[in-house]
Write an enzyme that holds these catalytic residues in place. Structure first.
Site, mmCIF file in Angstrom:
data_model
loop_
_atom_site.group_PDB
_atom_site.id
_atom_site.type_symbol
_atom_site.label_atom_id
_atom_site.label_comp_id
_atom_site.label_asym_id
_atom_site.label_seq_id
_atom_site.Cartn_x
_atom_site.Cartn_y
_atom_site.Cartn_z
ATOM 1 N N CYS A 2 38.339 21.393 -14.350
ATOM 2 C CA CYS A 2 38.793 22.032 -13.121
ATOM 3 C C CYS A 2 37.618 22.436 -12.246
ATOM 4 O O CYS A 2 36.526 22.701 -12.735
ATOM 5 C CB CYS A 2 39.596 23.273 -13.454
ATOM 6 S SG CYS A 2 40.952 22.972 -14.569
ATOM 7 N N ARG A 27 34.224 15.787 -10.783
ATOM 8 C CA ARG A 27 34.544 16.419 -12.065
ATOM 9 C C ARG A 27 35.837 15.854 -12.671
ATOM 10 O O ARG A 27 36.140 16.130 -13.832
ATOM 11 C CB ARG A 27 34.705 17.936 -11.885
ATOM 12 C CG ARG A 27 33.429 18.626 -11.457
ATOM 13 C CD ARG A 27 33.707 20.033 -10.953
ATOM 14 N NE ARG A 27 34.078 20.955 -11.997
ATOM 15 C CZ ARG A 27 33.254 21.822 -12.572
ATOM 16 N NH1 ARG A 27 31.998 21.881 -12.211
ATOM 17 N NH2 ARG A 27 33.683 22.644 -13.495
ATOM 18 N N TRP A 74 42.434 20.020 -13.858
ATOM 19 C CA TRP A 74 42.416 18.988 -14.915
ATOM 20 C C TRP A 74 43.271 19.613 -16.010
ATOM 21 O O TRP A 74 42.844 20.553 -16.671
ATOM 22 C CB TRP A 74 40.962 18.769 -15.322
ATOM 23 C CG TRP A 74 40.683 17.929 -16.522
ATOM 24 C CD1 TRP A 74 40.764 18.303 -17.828
ATOM 25 C CD2 TRP A 74 40.190 16.584 -16.534
ATOM 26 N NE1 TRP A 74 40.364 17.265 -18.641
ATOM 27 C CE2 TRP A 74 40.006 16.214 -17.877
ATOM 28 C CE3 TRP A 74 39.890 15.654 -15.537
ATOM 29 C CZ2 TRP A 74 39.536 14.949 -18.242
ATOM 30 C CZ3 TRP A 74 39.423 14.408 -15.918
ATOM 31 C CH2 TRP A 74 39.257 14.062 -17.251
ATOM 32 N N ASN A 100 39.568 28.706 -14.011
ATOM 33 C CA ASN A 100 39.093 27.680 -14.950
ATOM 34 C C ASN A 100 38.964 28.331 -16.316
ATOM 35 O O ASN A 100 38.590 29.492 -16.407
ATOM 36 C CB ASN A 100 37.699 27.170 -14.549
ATOM 37 C CG ASN A 100 37.749 26.269 -13.348
ATOM 38 O OD1 ASN A 100 38.813 26.000 -12.809
ATOM 39 N ND2 ASN A 100 36.583 25.813 -12.926
ATOM 40 N N GLY A 101 39.195 27.562 -17.368
ATOM 41 C CA GLY A 101 39.052 28.120 -18.719
ATOM 42 C C GLY A 101 40.399 28.177 -19.403
ATOM 43 O O GLY A 101 41.377 27.589 -18.929
ATOM 44 N N GLU A 480 27.590 3.960 -34.446
ATOM 45 C CA GLU A 480 27.622 4.546 -33.106
ATOM 46 C C GLU A 480 26.201 4.661 -32.533
ATOM 47 O O GLU A 480 25.975 4.383 -31.348
ATOM 48 C CB GLU A 480 28.335 5.911 -33.165
ATOM 49 C CG GLU A 480 28.412 6.674 -31.854
ATOM 50 C CD GLU A 480 29.075 5.926 -30.699
ATOM 51 O OE1 GLU A 480 29.706 4.871 -30.916
ATOM 52 O OE2 GLU A 480 28.932 6.397 -29.556
ATOM 53 N N LYS A 484 24.976 2.772 -29.123
ATOM 54 C CA LYS A 484 24.360 3.479 -27.986
ATOM 55 C C LYS A 484 23.082 2.774 -27.573
ATOM 56 O O LYS A 484 22.828 2.561 -26.396
ATOM 57 C CB LYS A 484 24.025 4.937 -28.337
ATOM 58 C CG LYS A 484 25.166 5.910 -28.430
ATOM 59 C CD LYS A 484 25.835 6.231 -27.123
ATOM 60 C CE LYS A 484 26.914 5.250 -26.814
ATOM 61 N NZ LYS A 484 28.240 5.414 -27.200
ATOM 62 N N GLU A 487 23.838 -0.599 -25.879
ATOM 63 C CA GLU A 487 24.483 -0.471 -24.572
ATOM 64 C C GLU A 487 23.488 -0.152 -23.464
ATOM 65 O O GLU A 487 23.558 -0.724 -22.385
ATOM 66 C CB GLU A 487 25.518 0.669 -24.605
ATOM 67 C CG GLU A 487 26.800 0.340 -25.309
ATOM 68 C CD GLU A 487 27.747 1.540 -25.310
ATOM 69 O OE1 GLU A 487 28.884 1.404 -24.846
ATOM 70 O OE2 GLU A 487 27.346 2.626 -25.767
ATOM 71 N N HIS A 503 22.643 -7.557 -49.896
ATOM 72 C CA HIS A 503 23.450 -8.778 -49.793
ATOM 73 C C HIS A 503 23.119 -9.571 -48.538
ATOM 74 O O HIS A 503 23.928 -10.381 -48.089
ATOM 75 C CB HIS A 503 24.936 -8.417 -49.845
ATOM 76 C CG HIS A 503 25.291 -7.673 -51.089
ATOM 77 N ND1 HIS A 503 25.205 -8.260 -52.336
ATOM 78 C CD2 HIS A 503 25.643 -6.391 -51.299
ATOM 79 C CE1 HIS A 503 25.535 -7.363 -53.270
ATOM 80 N NE2 HIS A 503 25.796 -6.212 -52.654
ATOM 81 N N LYS A 602 33.020 1.415 -17.576
ATOM 82 C CA LYS A 602 33.468 2.658 -18.210
ATOM 83 C C LYS A 602 34.881 2.493 -18.747
ATOM 84 O O LYS A 602 35.222 2.991 -19.805
ATOM 85 C CB LYS A 602 33.402 3.796 -17.185
ATOM 86 C CG LYS A 602 33.784 5.159 -17.734
ATOM 87 C CD LYS A 602 32.716 5.668 -18.664
ATOM 88 C CE LYS A 602 33.101 6.913 -19.414
ATOM 89 N NZ LYS A 602 32.327 7.044 -20.662
HETATM 90 C C1 G6P Z 1 34.180 0.595 -22.787
HETATM 91 C C2 G6P Z 1 33.189 1.726 -22.620
HETATM 92 C C3 G6P Z 1 32.891 2.364 -23.967
HETATM 93 C C4 G6P Z 1 34.170 2.819 -24.619
HETATM 94 C C5 G6P Z 1 35.193 1.693 -24.720
HETATM 95 C C6 G6P Z 1 36.560 2.223 -25.093
HETATM 96 O O1 G6P Z 1 33.594 -0.435 -23.506
HETATM 97 O O2 G6P Z 1 31.996 1.239 -22.035
HETATM 98 O O3 G6P Z 1 32.025 3.467 -23.779
HETATM 99 O O4 G6P Z 1 33.894 3.321 -25.892
HETATM 100 O O5 G6P Z 1 35.354 1.054 -23.460
HETATM 101 O O6 G6P Z 1 37.010 3.007 -24.046
HETATM 102 P P1 G6P Z 1 38.098 4.134 -24.158
HETATM 103 O O7 G6P Z 1 38.225 4.671 -22.748
HETATM 104 O O8 G6P Z 1 39.363 3.477 -24.623
HETATM 105 O O9 G6P Z 1 37.602 5.160 -25.114
#
Ligand code: G6P
Length: 607
Positions: A2, A27, A74, A100-101, A480, A484, A487, A503, A602
């Site tokens: 928010c 935001r 939000w 907000n909060g 993960e 990162k 990416e 293996h 995204k």
């Molecule tokens: C895209 C984004 C990733 C994300 C994936 C799944 O590849 O670049 O950062 O993890 O989609 O997205 P979601 O919105 O479903 O978590």
């Protein structure tokens, strides 16, 4: 998350407030509203959707007045609707607030007030408006101070009263507010972005402070109504920098937000005395929950890794067989589902095409389908029959960070809730929550090592391949961390469960392949340690994520990043952070476009 903006001065407030709302759009929001005050009468208009929709709703009504407040919402408590949008009014239409909060004790407060007050929304925020109305005896600041003493939770709140056109009252507890000092005019907002076109001189409210904004001055008080002296800061930021709150990239800002948004994800969802959690949005009765014989997580990318952690956690805590599957595979597989299979679709955006298709497929086959989603009102949130918002706030960097942690946070609470309905004892549940209690503080401790991680990144930036290793619940953490790095730095990396190295992947080890290994103190520590020693023996450099106090770690590694100790189920919440920071620093050293990496989006709304 928010957004708030308030104004008092000599100019027409409405256009300034609307402009302020637009500057808060970054935001993320699902509804918006505005209130101004002129000649003792309040103008208030709210609308679902974009600020343009609000503008249309206002139409040619001309909101007059040189004082007002506005909000972008939000949704958290209460769905996305006009009645739940802010500003909220109390009964007699004289008092209006934006908030907000989260007011944690709003249910109790609402129950007390209900006999004498009429509620028009489902929000926790409206309760605050009525509380202030109850306390109001002609002095708005006193009324706000008294009302806030009854409230438990977090707030950034701005209040206006029709009988007091000469002042706005603002208060903060856990939800930021900043006051902009203009000439004969003052602004208050949830961050500095809306103020910047008008002033760069600001005062930040601290928790427990109440500000009184008048046309000629601003005074700040504590909750006991004692006057407080504050410094004025001059902001040098331009617009984009302001949105990034001084961080050089959205990704870094979002990494650093993790302790705060983690608290948002779990607030009000734990029941310590019963050693359990309660995620109301699940929409399942206890017998239905006990009847679940299998859990299936479907997701893509980072969300898939959160699901993998979910598998470890659900089987350990809830003793329910669990699988996790990439959504693009699931949707075309002849997956066997029945009415006792609970499918969780995990998604930050709530719009990922493959995850959405998986949701539809699972529903068609009669499974119970729920969402674990960040973006409120998104398609997956709407097409599942319940679930939980992770409350990470808008995530703007393409590479997901804080959404991942909050997905894990919510999944762990689900595992606890299911566990306590099945095999888990009260003591075990309470032990879990005890460890859970200081996770956000421990996250802050990890973040304090940012400079050290940056130094380590400098030493490794020239390598072209990396290997990430983990075992057990830290294997998805390694995946993960590797994702990162790929990416945002465009460096090739792989992640392996360390026991699988012999293996095949051992053939790659050597001076050209540095290894990042998660070797924290858990049941697999000794096994992991042997794997790390094997790696070293084959000439690879080793960077370890190790538990504070592990004095042996330095002896077997080239570099070590220490994290605080916690229970195994909660380790991913801490161990992922240094890997996010490592990827970030490597990518910035290489001059990559960290927030918008090439070829990635995204939200992937196409197959
Ligand atoms: C895209 C984004 C990733 C994300 C994936 C799944 O590849 O670049 O950062 O993890 O989609 O997205 P979601 O919105 O479903 O978590």
């Amino acid at each position: 998350m928010c957004g708030i903006v308030g104004y008092i001065g000599t100019r027409h407030a409405a256009p300034l407030l609307m402009q302020g709302l637009r500057r808060l759009e970054y935001r993320g929001y699902d509804s918006a509203g505005i209130a101004t005050l002129e000649n003792g009468s309040l103008f208030c208009e709210r609308s679902v959707g974009h600020i343009d929709a609000l503008k249309e709703k206002i139409g040619d009504q001309r909101p007059e007045g040189t004082i007002g407040l506005a909000h972008t919402r939000w949704a958290t408590h209460g769905g996305v609707s006009e009645k739940n949008a802010h500003p909220h009014r109390a009964c007699n239409d004289s008092l209006v607030i934006v908030h907000n909060g989260i007011i944690e004790n709003y249910r109790e407060l609402r129950a007390e007030l209900q006999a004498t007050h009429t509620f028009t929304s489902d929000t926790d925020s409206e309760v605050l408006a009525h509380l202030i109305e109850v306390e109001y005896q002609g002095d708005l600041r006193h009324a706000v101070a008294r009302a806030l003493k009854k409230v438990r939770g977090t707030y950034g709140v701005v209040v206006m009263h029709a009988s007091e056109p000469e002042r706005l009252i603002a208060a903060r507890m856990g939800s930021p507010l900043v006051i902009g000092m203009g000439k004969g005019e003052y602004f208050v907002a949830s961050d500095a972005t809306p103020l910047l076109p008008y002033t760069k001189d600001v005062t930040y409210l601290d928790d427990g402070e109440i500000a009184e904004l008048r046309r000629g001055e601003v005074r700040i008080y504590d909750l006991l109504e004692q006057s407080v002296q504050k410094n004025i800061h001059h902001i040098e930021w331009d617009d984009e920098q302001a949105q990034k709150q001084g961080y050089s990239h959205f990704m870094l800002k979002e990494i650093f937000e993790q302790p705060i948004v983690f608290r948002d994800a779990v607030r009000g969802r734990k029941i310590p005395e019963e050693g359990t959690a309660y995620l109301g949005g699940l929409n399942m009765s206890e017998p239905q929950m006990r009847a679940v014989s299998r859990v299936l997580f479907v997701a893509c990318g980072t969300a898939y890794h959160a699901g993998m952690i979910g598998k470890y956690a659900f089987e350990r805590l809830a003793r329910i067989p669990c699988e996790v599957e990439v959504a693009s595979e699931f949707r075309y597989r002849d997956c066997v589902l029945d009415e006792n299979t609970l499918v969780f679709a995990i998604s930050q955006s709530g719009e990922t095409a493959d995850t959405l298709a998986a949701v539809r497929e699972a529903r068609r086959k009669g499974a119970i389908v729920r969402g674990i989603v960040n973006v409120v009102g998104s398609t997956i949130a709407r097409e599942t029959d319940g679930g939980t918002y992770i409350h990470a706030g808008p995530e703007l960097a393409v590479a997901s960070t804080k959404a991942f942690t909050n997905m894990v946070a919510v999944i762990l609470l689900y595992a606890l809730q299911f566990g306590r309905l099945k095999h888990m004892s009260l003591a075990a549940g309470q032990e879990f929550l005890q460890a859970h209690f200081d996770i956000s503080t421990k996250m802050e401790e990890v973040l304090q090592q940012n400079d050290e991680v940056a130094r380590i990144a400098q030493r490794y930036v020239h390598y072209r391949d990396f290997l990430f290793l983990g075992r057990g619940i830290n294997y998805p953490v390694a995946l993960e961390g590797s994702l990162k790095l790929k990416e945002i730095s465009y460096i090739h990396s792989e992640a392996y469960p360390a026991g699988e190295m012999k293996h095949g992947v051992n053939a790659l080890l050597g001076p050209e392949l540095p290894v990042l290994a998660v070797m924290t103190k858990n049941q697999l520590y000794e096994k992991m340690r042997s794997n790390v020693e094997e790696v070293r023996a084959r000439g690879s450099k080793v960077i370890l994520i190790a538990t504070e106090g592990d004095t042996d770690a330095r002896a077997i590694a080239d570099d070590v990043i220490f994290v605080p100790q916690t229970i195994e189920a909660l380790e991913p919440l801490l161990n992922t952070i240094p890997l996010q920071l490592f990827a970030y620093h490597v990518a910035t050293l290489l001059g990559r476009d960290v927030d918008r990496p090439r070829n990635l989006a995204k939200s992937v709304t196409v197959e």
